[in-house]
Design a protein around this motif. Structure first.
Motif, PDB file in Angstrom:
ATOM      1  N   ASP A 138      -1.014   8.712  -3.001  1.00 14.42           N
ATOM      2  CA  ASP A 138      -1.389   7.395  -3.514  1.00 14.42           C
ATOM      3  C   ASP A 138      -0.736   7.115  -4.855  1.00 14.42           C
ATOM      4  O   ASP A 138      -0.618   5.958  -5.264  1.00 14.42           O
ATOM      5  CB  ASP A 138      -2.915   7.293  -3.625  1.00 14.42           C
ATOM      6  CG  ASP A 138      -3.565   7.160  -2.250  1.00 14.42           C
ATOM      7  OD1 ASP A 138      -2.816   6.927  -1.264  1.00 14.42           O
ATOM      8  OD2 ASP A 138      -4.792   7.296  -2.154  1.00 14.42           O
ATOM      9  N   ASP A 139      -0.314   8.188  -5.556  1.00 19.32           N
ATOM     10  CA  ASP A 139       0.395   7.976  -6.819  1.00 19.32           C
ATOM     11  C   ASP A 139       1.910   7.956  -6.613  1.00 19.32           C
ATOM     12  O   ASP A 139       2.671   7.888  -7.572  1.00 19.32           O
ATOM     13  CB  ASP A 139       0.004   9.049  -7.844  1.00 19.32           C
ATOM     14  CG  ASP A 139       0.085  10.457  -7.286  1.00 19.32           C
ATOM     15  OD1 ASP A 139       0.409  10.609  -6.075  1.00 19.32           O
ATOM     16  OD2 ASP A 139      -0.152  11.414  -8.037  1.00 19.32           O
ATOM     17  N   MET A 140       2.323   8.000  -5.373  1.00 21.47           N
ATOM     18  CA  MET A 140       3.735   7.808  -5.012  1.00 21.47           C
ATOM     19  C   MET A 140       4.691   8.706  -5.804  1.00 21.47           C
ATOM     20  O   MET A 140       5.667   8.242  -6.377  1.00 21.47           O
ATOM     21  CB  MET A 140       4.102   6.333  -5.169  1.00 21.47           C
ATOM     22  CG  MET A 140       3.285   5.458  -4.238  1.00 21.47           C
ATOM     23  SD  MET A 140       3.686   3.706  -4.341  1.00 21.47           S
ATOM     24  CE  MET A 140       5.407   3.712  -3.914  1.00 21.47           C
ATOM     25  N   THR A 174       8.629   8.813  -1.127  1.00 27.30           N
ATOM     26  CA  THR A 174       7.605   9.291  -2.056  1.00 27.30           C
ATOM     27  C   THR A 174       6.384   9.667  -1.224  1.00 27.30           C
ATOM     28  O   THR A 174       6.372   9.487  -0.011  1.00 27.30           O
ATOM     29  CB  THR A 174       7.253   8.218  -3.103  1.00 27.30           C
ATOM     30  OG1 THR A 174       6.945   7.009  -2.413  1.00 27.30           O
ATOM     31  CG2 THR A 174       8.417   7.999  -4.049  1.00 27.30           C
ATOM     32  N   ASN A 225       5.651   4.252   0.531  1.00 25.92           N
ATOM     33  CA  ASN A 225       6.215   5.597   0.394  1.00 25.92           C
ATOM     34  C   ASN A 225       7.456   5.797   1.264  1.00 25.92           C
ATOM     35  O   ASN A 225       8.354   6.563   0.891  1.00 25.92           O
ATOM     36  CB  ASN A 225       5.158   6.666   0.734  1.00 25.92           C
ATOM     37  CG  ASN A 225       4.241   6.980  -0.443  1.00 25.92           C
ATOM     38  OD1 ASN A 225       4.639   6.833  -1.600  1.00 25.92           O
ATOM     39  ND2 ASN A 225       3.023   7.407  -0.156  1.00 25.92           N
ATOM     40  N   HIS A 269       0.851  -1.188   0.000  1.00 27.14           N
ATOM     41  CA  HIS A 269       0.000   0.000   0.000  1.00 27.14           C
ATOM     42  C   HIS A 269       0.891   1.244   0.000  1.00 27.14           C
ATOM     43  O   HIS A 269       1.950   1.256   0.644  1.00 27.14           O
ATOM     44  CB  HIS A 269      -0.904  -0.011   1.241  1.00 27.14           C
ATOM     45  CG  HIS A 269      -2.000   1.003   1.182  1.00 27.14           C
ATOM     46  ND1 HIS A 269      -1.784   2.328   1.467  1.00 27.14           N
ATOM     47  CD2 HIS A 269      -3.310   0.892   0.858  1.00 27.14           C
ATOM     48  CE1 HIS A 269      -2.932   2.989   1.326  1.00 27.14           C
ATOM     49  NE2 HIS A 269      -3.868   2.136   0.956  1.00 27.14           N
ATOM     50  N   PRO A 270       0.480   2.294  -0.724  1.00 26.15           N
ATOM     51  CA  PRO A 270       1.321   3.509  -0.750  1.00 26.15           C
ATOM     52  C   PRO A 270       1.676   4.042   0.632  1.00 26.15           C
ATOM     53  O   PRO A 270       2.760   4.601   0.816  1.00 26.15           O
ATOM     54  CB  PRO A 270       0.453   4.517  -1.516  1.00 26.15           C
ATOM     55  CG  PRO A 270      -0.435   3.695  -2.378  1.00 26.15           C
ATOM     56  CD  PRO A 270      -0.705   2.421  -1.608  1.00 26.15           C
ATOM     57  N   GLN A 319      10.079  -0.593  -2.680  1.00 24.27           N
ATOM     58  CA  GLN A 319       9.535  -0.046  -3.927  1.00 24.27           C
ATOM     59  C   GLN A 319      10.145  -0.767  -5.132  1.00 24.27           C
ATOM     60  O   GLN A 319      11.358  -0.892  -5.246  1.00 24.27           O
ATOM     61  CB  GLN A 319       9.804   1.465  -4.021  1.00 24.27           C
ATOM     62  CG  GLN A 319       9.003   2.261  -3.001  1.00 24.27           C
ATOM     63  CD  GLN A 319       9.139   3.769  -3.194  1.00 24.27           C
ATOM     64  OE1 GLN A 319       9.659   4.236  -4.203  1.00 24.27           O
ATOM     65  NE2 GLN A 319       8.656   4.529  -2.228  1.00 24.27           N
TER      66      GLN A 319
END
Lengths: 152, 718, 196
Positions: free
Chosen positions: C68-70, C65, C56, C51-52, C125
């Motif tokens: 949610d769009d990282m 990051t 992140n 999950h972001p 990531q």
């Protein structure tokens, strides 16, 4: 009700705990050197020292500061502060000046931890402080100048 | 009120004779005394005119008629006065002049105002004469005291001497006040300058480095309340109804009132006001709002670009020449709404007591805002005082012909319905959603190249709103600020048509640092660069070859910047690429060459070389600073900034997380050369900005094959 | 003139592709074969791990990051020697001990005590589920944790738990930390198998 010190003086404020330190400093203590630029920790104009470390006062509720030591541009002292301000004046860094209290705070924070920063160190420490006038060329130079003064 | 446009002023400036409007006898303590009130002049002070005060403590205070927001008029105007007085720099002080459209008018505008990079240009003779008058009267006082011949006295570092006697300005102040005021005092020959032309430290650097500089937001009055206003997210929407029950329950909130700008929340602190505003529930009426998205607006502008507009400049027969050309090149350039985003958001303080109002704000047209307060509150002009404060940036935002901040703070006071003091604070969200943007603009360009590589035809159709329309500066007809820079190019193009298709939107437009040049420099310098490339020509030599004979100052800056950058025609060297742009604005000539690389799909600008000719360089230190800053301002904008309206017209960027500012790690090294000149000084606040975006775009094309047709480079935000 | 009214819409949090819910441990009982079941449990764990909110701050090299769009963290920040930012701008320059709602508009700045990046060795990531699984079980890379300690980290650590309470303007990770802890325990109990 949080109790903390501001520039060495004990402070107890009769305001809600969720009040951002920025507005408590300005509205309640009339320490207006700390500036409002965005309110969301994106610009750094509100930077103060909390327990000796740079902190964005716009996202710091005073309720989280119990027992903390806060220093603002009006009260901060020490060789790094003198060097940074002398360097700032020396090459006329400020233009409009609104961001510069925050820039000075961040520069002092950097130099206290790293007395001889490289350009990259400066970028890493100062990237959170926006200058809309883009005085960045001189900010970078002034930090180097301040480092030289501290060494000299 | 006589109002000249900047353009008219500049056209006339070569022959403009500026006198210092002074009463015949200095005993009247003219100007400053009248404007400041008798009580503000210390006993024994000397105020020969509205701009200079010499105090017995030997300080000289210059009343700066221009607002200081970083561009340097406090230092610059004080330099002019000090130069002509032969004062010591250390004795100079500067204060903001109060609002007075007569005494402190911008000679380019006819009213008090700062803008169009005119501060130095319009003050050049006026401030020097003010200083020269003061010097002459101090000398006359000394001559009277010593029984000497005034012509034999010398002045150095603020001290008058006859060889055996000497006295400081401070010691002579009281006696000088009794001397006759010279009506047209002689000013120095430029060869006699000792301060002008040298680096002067800025008078405000210390106070802006230690937090003591006072801005509008730093003003607190007894019993003052802070007011924030809930405004629409869709520009032009108005309040249909609101529910303030929850807001009024927030401790510290004292009142909620509807005002023309939205719903105002009054509170005993800023935090309470903001919390109260969050608790408001407002329904909006969109009848007069701009409910189109920016994509729809762009589409409408592109469509409008297909039909001719008002002719702005015409030479020869561009259509015929392009039709007959060997190669035809076309491009459409799109420029978004931009916010100025000064780091100190808009604000104002107003105190109302017993029928008198006092205002504190960073107004670029203080007379306009003062007038607005006078009118809204139904007061007499004599009962309204305006304090012009230091402003935390402006870039044009505080230059308000509509005086909307004056109107807003007065509306707040009026709605309160009582005496009191109020501070209006705009948040960053208010700032970015509050319109007064650099207007959306479309340039439709066509060019023709002959078989021999010469550019035979050039067409530039500009589609945008008029900034001047409806303001006191409106001259009717074509608005030059919509296309300035597309017209009067320095290049000899035998067939050229520039026309303008005016658009009207409910989104208020405003001059944004360099006004029309924000887009014309990009459209013309990128398109020209592409034409030169198609013709197989070097971007520097190609431009030099095209320059008109009379474009000597353009030629000088371009040659100089090429020399600085070591330009040899190499556009790509390793991972670095180079681009050039040349653009005159506000009578200053600027050429830039940039060195860039590709950082993940966006240009990383490493170095900018810049040559500027702004006439006599009054303070090279300030000029370099303005060029550095102007480049950073223009670069950050070109890379990242667009204010977009989403579906239904809602503004989509609310704060710096989505409207990104350039940061220190993205700032290029900047090297500035100032061309030696004996021409009168011209602007430096804006002219550094226009060339940076096209220079970067031209370098980007060298690196990647294309220059953006639409700004910013980072279209999707960040 | 046509007159119409509209209520200003609040910015909606973008929905994530993943299921909003975490399945209960019991939902895996039907799966035949312990190893297969274990892998399925791990893949359920990935709903949280990938999950972001978690990814992140588990970058594989540089700075964090966000969103949610990282996207890269803004302002730009670097990892620093202590996974805590650069001298002069540590994580705590902006991030406090708790989430703080913005006072000028919607949204909040996340916070927790402590607040820091996961070490490089724990970067996730761009890794596959199998790679993350191997890394989680490798004491050389997981902070010298055995499986019990790994469970404790996942089920009880406060900063991990922040992912379920990320503050206004951020999508929480699915389920609850307690339910996640049960899945982790079930995964360990079934042999802590990794996807192939």
């Amino acid at each position: 009700m949080a109790t903390f010190t501001v520039n060495g003086k004990d402070v107890t404020l009769e305001v809600p705990d969720d009040t951002p330190l920025l507005w408590a400093l300005r509205d309640d203590l009339r320490l207006t050197g700390t500036k409002f630029g965005c309110g969301i920790a994106q610009c750094g104009a509100c930077t103060v020292m909390v327990d000796g470390m740079p902190r964005r006062s716009c996202v710091t509720p005073i309720g989280t500061l119990d027992g903390a030591s806060v220093e603002t541009i009006e009260g901060i002292e020490g060789p790094e502060v003198e060097a940074v301000q002398a360097a700032w004046v020396g090459i006329d860094v400020p233009q409009c000046g609104w961001c510069q209290s925050g820039q000075v705070m961040s520069a002092v924070g950097l130099l206290r931890m790293n007395p001889a920063p490289t350009d990259e160190d400066i970028d890493n420490a100062m990237a959170g402080n926006v200058c809309r006038c883009a005085t960045y060329v001189r900010i970078r130079q002034a930090i180097h100048d301040a480092a030289d003064m501290l060494e000299g | 009120m006589t109002v000249q446009t900047r353009r008219q002023f500049l056209a006339a400036s070569a022959g403009l004779v500026i006198g210092v409007a002074l009463p015949i006898r200095a005993r009247a303590q003219s100007g400053a005394a009248a404007a400041l009130g008798d009580g503000t002049l210390a006993e024994g002070s000397f105020a020969p005119n509205a701009f200079v005060r010499v105090a017995p403590d030997n300080t000289i205070t210059v009343f700066c008629k221009h607002i200081e927001f970083g561009q340097g008029p406090y230092t610059g105007l004080a330099t002019l006065v000090a130069e002509e007085m032969d004062a010591d720099w250390s004795q100079m002080r500067v204060e903001a002049a109060p609002a007075d459209d007569e005494l402190y008018k911008n000679l380019a505008f006819g009213i008090q105002g700062t803008g169009g990079s005119t501060a130095m240009a319009n003050s050049w003779m006026q401030m020097r004469q003010a200083g020269a008058a003061a010097r002459a009267m101090l000398v006359a006082a000394a001559a009277e005291r010593w029984g000497s011949d005034a012509a034999t006295l010398t002045v150095s570092a603020g001290t008058v001497s006859d060889g055996s006697n000497s006295a400081t300005f401070g010691e002579l102040a009281e006696a000088a006040a009794a001397q006759d005021v010279p009506v047209e005092p002689a000013v120095k020959n430029p060869s006699e300058f000792t301060l002008i032309g040298t680096d002067r430290p800025k008078v405000d650097s210390r106070s802006k480095s230690d937090g003591t500089a006072m801005f509008t937001m730093d003003v607190y009055r007894d019993g003052m309340e802070t007011v924030v206003v809930r405004r629409p997210r869709v520009i032009g929407a108005t309040v249909a109804s609101f529910d303030d029950a929850a807001a009024l329950e927030v401790p510290g909130v004292t009142a909620v009132r509807q005002i023309p700008q939205g719903v105002a929340v009054y509170a005993t602190s800023t935090a309470a006001a903001l919390k109260g505003r969050e608790a408001l529930s407002v329904e909006w009426d969109y009848t007069d709002a701009e409910t189109r998205s920016s994509e729809e607006i762009f589409a409408a502008f592109s469509e409008a670009a297909r039909s001719p507009g008002l002719e702005a400049e015409k030479v020869g027969d561009s259509a015929g020449a392009i039709a007959a050309a060997e190669t035809v090149h076309e491009a459409e350039f799109l420029f978004p709404f931009l916010a100025h985003a000064p780091l100190e958001p808009l604000d104002a303080v107003l105190e109302l007591k017993d029928g008198k109002a006092e205002i504190w704000m960073g107004a670029q047209f203080p007379g306009a805002d003062k007038g607005a307060v006078t009118q809204v509150l139904g007061l007499e002009p004599a009962d309204v005082t305006m304090n012009v404060m230091l402003a935390g940036g402006s870039f044009g935002r505080r230059a308000q012909p509509t005086a909307h901040i004056g109107v807003e703070i007065a509306s707040i006071a009026k709605a309160a319905g009582r005496d009191g003091a109020w501070k209006l604070v705009w948040t960053r969200e208010d700032d970015l959603t509050g319109a007064y943007y650099r207007p959306i603009t479309v340039h439709r360009m066509r060019g023709g190249i002959a078989a021999d590589g010469s550019i035979v035809g050039w067409e530039d159709r500009v589609v945008n709103q008029s900034i001047m329309a409806g303001t006191p500066f409106d001259q009717g007809g074509a608005d030059p600020t919509s296309f300035e820079g597309s017209t009067n190019m320095p290049y000899a193009l035998p067939n050229l048509t520039v026309d303008w298709v005016k658009q009207e939107l409910p989104v208020a437009p405003l001059w944004w640092r360099s006004v029309g040049h924000t887009h014309t420099a990009y459209a013309t310098e990128v398109f020209l660069d592409e034409l030169l490339e198609k013709a197989g020509k070097d971007p520097v030599q190609g431009r030099l070859d095209l320059l008109k004979d009379e474009a000597g100052r353009d030629r000088a800056v371009l040659e100089r910047v090429a020399e600085m950058a070591g330009w040899d025609g190499t556009k790509v060297r390793g991972d670095r690429a180079y681009g050039v742009a040349l653009h005159e604005s506000f009578q200053s000539y600027v050429a830039q060459i940039v060195e860039i690389s590709d950082a993940g799909g966006l240009p990383r600008v490493h170095k900018v070389w810049c040559a500027i000719d702004c006439g006599i360089a009054v303070n090279p230190n300030v000029i370099r600073a303005q060029i550095e800053g102007g480049i950073g301002y223009g670069l950050g904008t070109a890379l990242y900034n667009e204010l977009t309206l989403g579906e239904g017209g809602e503004v989509q960027q609310l704060n710096f997380d989505t409207y990104r500012m350039l940061r220190i790690n993205e700032m290029p090294e900047v090297e500035v050369a100032i061309i030696d000149s004996d021409a009168d000084p011209t602007g430096v606040g804006e002219p550094g900005t226009p060339p940076i975006a096209p220079a970067v775009a031209n370098a980007w094309r060298a690196l990647t094959g294309s220059s953006p047709r639409r700004l910013p480079f980072a279209r999707a935000g960040v | 003139m046509k007159k119409w009214l509209m209520i200003a819409a609040l910015a909606a949090t973008p929905a994530l592709a993943q299921d909003a819910e975490l399945r209960a441990v019991g939902d895996f009982d039907d799966i035949e074969g312990e190893e297969v079941r274990s892998v399925a449990l791990f893949e359920e764990m990935l709903k949280v791990i990938e999950h972001p909110r978690c990814l992140n701050c588990h970058p594989v090299n540089g700075g964090p990051t966000q969103g949610d769009d990282m996207t890269p963290h803004m302002p730009p920040v670097v990892r620093g020697d202590a996974d805590f930012g650069a001298p002069g701008m540590f994580c705590t320059t902006c991030h406090g001990t708790q989430n703080v709602a913005f006072v000028t508009g919607d949204g909040s700045i996340p916070g927790h005590e402590p607040w820091a990046l996961a070490p490089v060795s724990m970067g996730w990531q761009g890794l596959s589920g199998a790679e993350i699984c191997a890394q989680l079980k490798d004491p050389e890379r997981n902070g010298d944790r055995d499986l019990a300690e790994l469970h404790e980290h996942m089920a009880e650590d406060g900063l991990v738990g922040w992912g379920w309470h990320p503050g206004d303007g951020r999508t929480p990770v699915p389920g609850t930390q307690e339910a996640f802890g049960e899945i982790v325990q079930a995964w360990i109990d079934t042999g802590a198998a990794c996807p192939g």
